[in-house]
Design a protein around this motif. Structure first.
Motif, PDB file in Angstrom:
ATOM      1  N   ILE A  61      66.049 114.222  96.586  1.00 47.32           N
ATOM      2  CA  ILE A  61      66.938 114.915  96.478  1.00 47.32           C
ATOM      3  C   ILE A  61      66.796 115.578  97.636  1.00 47.32           C
ATOM      4  CG2 ILE A  61      67.952 116.915  95.459  1.00 47.32           C
ATOM      5  CD1 ILE A  61      67.054 115.636  93.018  1.00 47.32           C
ATOM      6  N   PRO A  62      67.104 116.316  98.599  1.00 48.87           N
ATOM      7  CA  PRO A  62      66.752 116.891  99.968  1.00 48.87           C
ATOM      8  C   PRO A  62      66.629 118.456  99.236  1.00 48.87           C
ATOM      9  CG  PRO A  62      69.431 116.610  99.943  1.00 48.87           C
ATOM     10  CD  PRO A  62      68.507 115.744  98.419  1.00 48.87           C
ATOM     11  N   LEU A  63      65.496 118.681  98.545  1.00 49.41           N
ATOM     12  CA  LEU A  63      65.543 120.464  98.184  1.00 49.41           C
ATOM     13  C   LEU A  63      64.111 120.744  99.323  1.00 49.41           C
ATOM     14  CD1 LEU A  63      65.292 120.919  94.075  1.00 49.41           C
ATOM     15  CD2 LEU A  63      66.657 121.387  96.062  1.00 49.41           C
ATOM     16  N   LYS A  64      64.076 121.497 100.059  1.00 56.52           N
ATOM     17  CA  LYS A  64      62.933 122.475 101.208  1.00 56.52           C
ATOM     18  C   LYS A  64      63.094 123.660 100.588  1.00 56.52           C
ATOM     19  CE  LYS A  64      66.908 122.344 104.415  1.00 56.52           C
ATOM     20  NZ  LYS A  64      67.159 121.838 105.892  1.00 56.52           N
ATOM     21  N   GLY A  65      61.481 123.997 101.298  1.00 57.84           N
ATOM     22  CA  GLY A  65      61.219 125.177 101.289  1.00 57.84           C
ATOM     23  C   GLY A  65      60.966 126.134  99.811  1.00 57.84           C
ATOM     24  N   PHE A  66      60.895 127.039  99.802  1.00 54.91           N
ATOM     25  CA  PHE A  66      60.437 127.890  98.796  1.00 54.91           C
ATOM     26  C   PHE A  66      60.936 127.421  97.488  1.00 54.91           C
ATOM     27  CE2 PHE A  66      60.518 131.332  96.099  1.00 54.91           C
ATOM     28  CZ  PHE A  66      58.964 131.645  95.589  1.00 54.91           C
ATOM     29  N   ILE A  67      62.066 127.268  97.317  1.00 62.23           N
ATOM     30  CA  ILE A  67      63.187 126.663  96.406  1.00 62.23           C
ATOM     31  C   ILE A  67      62.243 125.442  95.630  1.00 62.23           C
ATOM     32  CG2 ILE A  67      65.393 125.473  95.056  1.00 62.23           C
ATOM     33  CD1 ILE A  67      66.927 127.606  97.697  1.00 62.23           C
ATOM     34  N   ALA A  68      62.096 124.573  96.425  1.00 65.49           N
ATOM     35  CA  ALA A  68      61.033 123.449  95.758  1.00 65.49           C
ATOM     36  C   ALA A  68      59.961 123.480  95.556  1.00 65.49           C
ATOM     37  CB  ALA A  68      61.006 121.995  97.019  1.00 65.49           C
ATOM     38  N   ILE A  69      58.820 124.751  96.331  1.00 70.59           N
ATOM     39  CA  ILE A  69      57.739 124.706  95.973  1.00 70.59           C
ATOM     40  C   ILE A  69      57.907 125.919  94.076  1.00 70.59           C
ATOM     41  CG2 ILE A  69      55.641 126.050  95.702  1.00 70.59           C
ATOM     42  CD1 ILE A  69      55.976 125.333  99.020  1.00 70.59           C
ATOM     43  N   ALA A  70      58.764 126.662  94.450  1.00 67.16           N
ATOM     44  CA  ALA A  70      58.900 127.759  93.002  1.00 67.16           C
ATOM     45  C   ALA A  70      59.644 126.335  91.537  1.00 67.16           C
ATOM     46  CB  ALA A  70      60.490 129.390  93.406  1.00 67.16           C
ATOM     47  N   LEU A  71      60.120 125.958  92.107  1.00 69.17           N
ATOM     48  CA  LEU A  71      60.457 124.977  90.659  1.00 69.17           C
ATOM     49  C   LEU A  71      59.392 123.840  90.311  1.00 69.17           C
ATOM     50  CD1 LEU A  71      64.127 123.529  91.894  1.00 69.17           C
ATOM     51  CD2 LEU A  71      63.840 124.922  89.796  1.00 69.17           C
ATOM     52  N   PHE A  72      58.736 123.070  91.345  1.00 67.56           N
ATOM     53  CA  PHE A  72      57.927 122.440  91.063  1.00 67.56           C
ATOM     54  C   PHE A  72      56.933 123.155  90.301  1.00 67.56           C
ATOM     55  CE2 PHE A  72      52.846 121.656  91.839  1.00 67.56           C
ATOM     56  CZ  PHE A  72      53.144 120.924  91.174  1.00 67.56           C
ATOM     57  N   VAL A  73      56.114 123.736  90.932  1.00 64.27           N
ATOM     58  CA  VAL A  73      55.153 125.296  89.517  1.00 64.27           C
ATOM     59  C   VAL A  73      55.945 125.573  88.202  1.00 64.27           C
ATOM     60  CG1 VAL A  73      54.011 127.757  89.840  1.00 64.27           C
ATOM     61  CG2 VAL A  73      54.470 126.724  91.908  1.00 64.27           C
ATOM     62  N   MET A  74      57.208 125.744  88.628  1.00 57.51           N
ATOM     63  CA  MET A  74      57.765 126.257  86.905  1.00 57.51           C
ATOM     64  C   MET A  74      58.408 124.745  86.297  1.00 57.51           C
ATOM     65  SD  MET A  74      60.561 129.158  87.405  1.00 57.51           S
ATOM     66  CE  MET A  74      61.763 128.004  88.728  1.00 57.51           C
ATOM     67  N   ILE A  75      58.097 124.079  86.648  1.00 54.15           N
ATOM     68  CA  ILE A  75      58.577 122.286  86.387  1.00 54.15           C
ATOM     69  C   ILE A  75      57.006 122.328  85.846  1.00 54.15           C
ATOM     70  CG2 ILE A  75      58.422 120.079  85.947  1.00 54.15           C
ATOM     71  CD1 ILE A  75      61.266 121.125  88.336  1.00 54.15           C
ATOM     72  N   ASN A  76      55.773 122.089  86.848  1.00 55.63           N
ATOM     73  CA  ASN A  76      54.764 121.426  86.124  1.00 55.63           C
ATOM     74  C   ASN A  76      54.062 122.548  85.409  1.00 55.63           C
ATOM     75  OD1 ASN A  76      52.251 120.748  86.547  1.00 55.63           O
ATOM     76  ND2 ASN A  76      52.562 120.061  88.497  1.00 55.63           N
ATOM     77  N   CYS A  77      53.941 123.910  85.023  1.00 49.99           N
ATOM     78  CA  CYS A  77      53.448 124.933  84.329  1.00 49.99           C
ATOM     79  C   CYS A  77      53.751 124.679  82.964  1.00 49.99           C
ATOM     80  CB  CYS A  77      53.197 126.252  84.869  1.00 49.99           C
ATOM     81  SG  CYS A  77      52.077 126.025  86.088  1.00 49.99           S
ATOM     82  N   GLY A  78      55.248 124.154  82.863  1.00 49.10           N
ATOM     83  CA  GLY A  78      56.503 123.990  81.736  1.00 49.10           C
ATOM     84  C   GLY A  78      55.833 123.234  81.508  1.00 49.10           C
TER      85      GLY A  78
END
Length: 144
Positions: A61-78
């Motif tokens: 999915i062509p996600l880039k930038g801060f949105i992708a990093i923030a989603l990673f942090v939320m999903i991983n920690c969640g």
């Protein structure tokens, strides 16, 4: 003398039976974790797998930038938080608090995510990036 050999053998190698036991406890709800290190190892390695999986999904999915990093942090920690509190129902204080559990293996997982995400995103969407660069260079030359 024999005690030192057994301790060194135990620290250096995990027996196949132990690995099976750890795997069974990892996928069984409400397991009892006698060794704290075993549970933290499960968190560490599962986090690496989750990081690579999220990197694959966000690379496709062509996600880039801060949105992708923030989603990673939320999903991983969640995922780690829900696994520890809802699936395993561990006592966080026995492991130094929930913050210590959530920190376990985070930076390595983040590195796995970044490498996977960047390689897949660049490999799949390279033509789009080339066209974008071409249009931007044309835009800048047209103004002068």
């Amino acid at each position: 003398m024999a005690t030192k050999v057994n301790q060194a053998d135990r620290k250096g190698k995990t027996k196949n039976g132990d690995l099976k036991s750890i795997w069974n406890r990892a996928i069984t709800p409400h397991s009892e974790w006698i060794e704290k290190d075993d549970f933290l190892d499960v968190i560490y390695w599962s986090r690496q797998i989750v990081g690579i999986f999220i990197g694959i999904v966000m690379g496709i999915i062509p996600l880039k930038g801060f949105i992708a990093i923030a989603l990673f942090v939320m999903i991983n920690c969640g995922i780690v938080y829900l696994y520890c509190t809802n699936f395993q129902m561990i006592d966080e204080e026995a492991f130094g608090g929930i913050w210590e559990i959530i920190k376990e293996g985070f930076m390595t997982s983040f590195a796995c995510f970044l490498v996977t995400w960047i390689v897949l995103y660049t490999g799949i969407h390279f033509d789009d990036l080339s066209m974008e660069k071409l249009h931007l260079s044309y835009f800048w030359e047209a103004d002068y």
